[in-house]
Design a protein around this motif. Sequence first.
Motif, mmCIF file in Angstrom:
data_model
loop_
_atom_site.group_PDB
_atom_site.id
_atom_site.type_symbol
_atom_site.label_atom_id
_atom_site.label_comp_id
_atom_site.label_asym_id
_atom_site.label_seq_id
_atom_site.Cartn_x
_atom_site.Cartn_y
_atom_site.Cartn_z
ATOM 1 N N THR A 1 23.560 -10.178 -6.988
ATOM 2 C CA THR A 1 23.685 -9.033 -7.887
ATOM 3 C C THR A 1 25.140 -8.810 -8.278
ATOM 4 N N ALA A 2 26.050 -8.923 -7.328
ATOM 5 C CA ALA A 2 27.472 -8.749 -7.632
ATOM 6 C C ALA A 2 27.948 -9.794 -8.635
ATOM 7 N N CYS A 3 27.442 -11.014 -8.507
ATOM 8 C CA CYS A 3 27.832 -12.068 -9.447
ATOM 9 C C CYS A 3 27.347 -11.768 -10.857
ATOM 10 N N VAL A 4 26.143 -11.250 -10.968
ATOM 11 C CA VAL A 4 25.634 -10.855 -12.286
ATOM 12 C C VAL A 4 26.521 -9.758 -12.868
ATOM 13 N N GLN A 5 26.859 -8.776 -12.074
ATOM 14 C CA GLN A 5 27.673 -7.657 -12.564
ATOM 15 C C GLN A 5 29.051 -8.138 -13.000
ATOM 16 N N TYR A 6 29.661 -9.002 -12.222
ATOM 17 C CA TYR A 6 30.983 -9.540 -12.554
ATOM 18 C C TYR A 6 30.952 -10.341 -13.860
ATOM 19 N N ALA A 7 29.962 -11.220 -13.996
ATOM 20 C CA ALA A 7 29.859 -12.016 -15.226
ATOM 21 C C ALA A 7 29.639 -11.127 -16.440
ATOM 22 N N ARG A 8 28.812 -10.114 -16.299
ATOM 23 C CA ARG A 8 28.554 -9.206 -17.419
ATOM 24 C C ARG A 8 29.805 -8.404 -17.783
ATOM 25 N N ILE A 9 30.574 -8.025 -16.789
ATOM 26 C CA ILE A 9 31.812 -7.295 -17.065
ATOM 27 C C ILE A 9 32.769 -8.173 -17.874
ATOM 28 N N ILE A 10 32.932 -9.427 -17.479
ATOM 29 C CA ILE A 10 33.809 -10.326 -18.237
ATOM 30 C C ILE A 10 33.291 -10.503 -19.663
ATOM 31 N N GLU A 11 31.996 -10.715 -19.806
ATOM 32 C CA GLU A 11 31.414 -10.862 -21.148
ATOM 33 C C GLU A 11 31.805 -9.701 -22.049
ATOM 34 N N ARG A 12 31.648 -8.491 -21.556
ATOM 35 C CA ARG A 12 31.894 -7.310 -22.385
ATOM 36 C C ARG A 12 33.386 -7.108 -22.629
ATOM 37 N N LEU A 13 34.212 -7.414 -21.646
ATOM 38 C CA LEU A 13 35.653 -7.320 -21.863
ATOM 39 C C LEU A 13 36.100 -8.283 -22.957
ATOM 40 N N LEU A 14 35.534 -9.475 -22.969
ATOM 41 C CA LEU A 14 35.861 -10.456 -24.008
ATOM 42 C C LEU A 14 35.438 -9.982 -25.389
ATOM 43 N N ASN A 15 34.449 -9.099 -25.425
ATOM 44 C CA ASN A 15 33.985 -8.525 -26.692
ATOM 45 C C ASN A 15 34.622 -7.166 -26.975
ATOM 46 N N HIS A 16 35.704 -6.883 -26.268
ATOM 47 C CA HIS A 16 36.544 -5.703 -26.526
ATOM 48 C C HIS A 16 35.867 -4.377 -26.211
ATOM 49 N N VAL A 17 34.894 -4.395 -25.318
ATOM 50 C CA VAL A 17 34.327 -3.149 -24.832
ATOM 51 C C VAL A 17 35.329 -2.529 -23.859
ATOM 52 N N PRO A 18 35.627 -1.241 -23.951
ATOM 53 C CA PRO A 18 36.599 -0.617 -23.049
ATOM 54 C C PRO A 18 36.214 -0.829 -21.588
ATOM 55 N N PRO A 19 37.209 -1.062 -20.718
ATOM 56 C CA PRO A 19 36.918 -1.391 -19.314
ATOM 57 C C PRO A 19 36.021 -0.383 -18.612
ATOM 58 N N TYR A 20 36.283 0.915 -18.777
ATOM 59 C CA TYR A 20 35.490 1.886 -18.029
ATOM 60 C C TYR A 20 34.014 1.811 -18.438
ATOM 61 N N LYS A 21 33.757 1.702 -19.741
ATOM 62 C CA LYS A 21 32.364 1.593 -20.208
ATOM 63 C C LYS A 21 31.758 0.279 -19.743
ATOM 64 N N THR A 22 32.542 -0.771 -19.775
ATOM 65 C CA THR A 22 32.072 -2.081 -19.326
ATOM 66 C C THR A 22 31.610 -2.035 -17.874
ATOM 67 N N ILE A 23 32.433 -1.427 -17.021
ATOM 68 C CA ILE A 23 32.105 -1.351 -15.603
ATOM 69 C C ILE A 23 30.889 -0.450 -15.378
ATOM 70 N N THR A 24 30.867 0.672 -16.068
ATOM 71 C CA THR A 24 29.735 1.594 -15.936
ATOM 72 C C THR A 24 28.431 0.935 -16.345
ATOM 73 N N ASP A 25 28.464 0.237 -17.476
ATOM 74 C CA ASP A 25 27.259 -0.417 -17.983
ATOM 75 C C ASP A 25 26.764 -1.531 -17.065
ATOM 76 N N SER A 26 27.655 -2.101 -16.267
ATOM 77 C CA SER A 26 27.261 -3.199 -15.380
ATOM 78 C C SER A 26 26.392 -2.728 -14.224
ATOM 79 N N GLY A 27 26.462 -1.433 -13.919
ATOM 80 C CA GLY A 27 25.701 -0.900 -12.792
ATOM 81 C C GLY A 27 26.440 -0.970 -11.468
#
Length: 296
Positions: free
Chosen positions: A176-202
């Motif tokens: 689960t942590a690996c999924v969350q980490y990969a999703r966070i990187i994906e969204r950061l690369l798409n310029h989603v703000p970090p706080y929203k990116t982390i929140t959305d990852s769960g």
Amino acid sequence: MGLFQFFHSRKLESGPVKVSPHPIAQDKLKAVMYGLAIGDALGVPYEFQQRDTFTCTGMVGHGTHNQPAGTWSDDTALSLATLDSFTECGGKPDTADMLMRYQMWLKHGMYMPDGKTFDSGITVATAIRSGHGCDGLDDNGNGSLMRMAPCAFYHLTDEEIRQVSAITHAHEISMTACVQYARIIERLLNHVPPYKTITDSGFPFDPTIPRTEVKSDGFVLHTLNAALWCLSNTDNYQDCVLAAVNLGEDTDTTASVAGALAGAIYGFESIPQEWVGKLRGRELIDMYVSEATRKR
């Protein structure tokens, strides 16, 4: 010619690379891979040292593993192996192929700057040797998290990311942590703000906790939390990775995870060129990044 040199010479002489059907921006992949490798190399000399017993301010050598300055460890090597597998398998997560490449790293020093493996975690080595991921509660170190960054570039499903983790770490916590980490990187690369990116990852995260409460041992959730804390409490690549190293204990992995995140946000040009120049084996990163982003 040794096995390490032979393998890489054969890759350079080989025919067209099998690339993912999904285009990968070379600048973004380069930023993430260099970001994690620089963080890794910064942390190698200080691994296992307690917080505030040292201060890392730049790229130095020797220390814990007595390696020359700029030497990366298993974090970068296995990330390169993962990226190489994606390239050779057309962007698909072929876990048997990944395992084979991890075995080449463990047995023969593949993907290391000088063909010599050091600093292998117990769970990682056990799983690679046996060919079966470890799934006990005590098998939730950060050994799959550390190699997960390339997964962010291949439009994988959650289950596919979990399978990549399970090559070595098959417990639900790690996957689960690996999924969350990969999703966070994906969204950061798409310029989603970090706080929203982390929140959305769960991933449960509080950026306001004091440094004294940030744990930086090898437990996968602690590593991800520490890396996110460093990212959230700095505003540039250099400060982020130095903050990660200076947390102590599992310095190389915390800094490599934080470095991949910071690379995704700030880009390759944000990494101090002095550090890039001191990174040993950077031609390997350039080669694997180039192959992964080459057009048919």
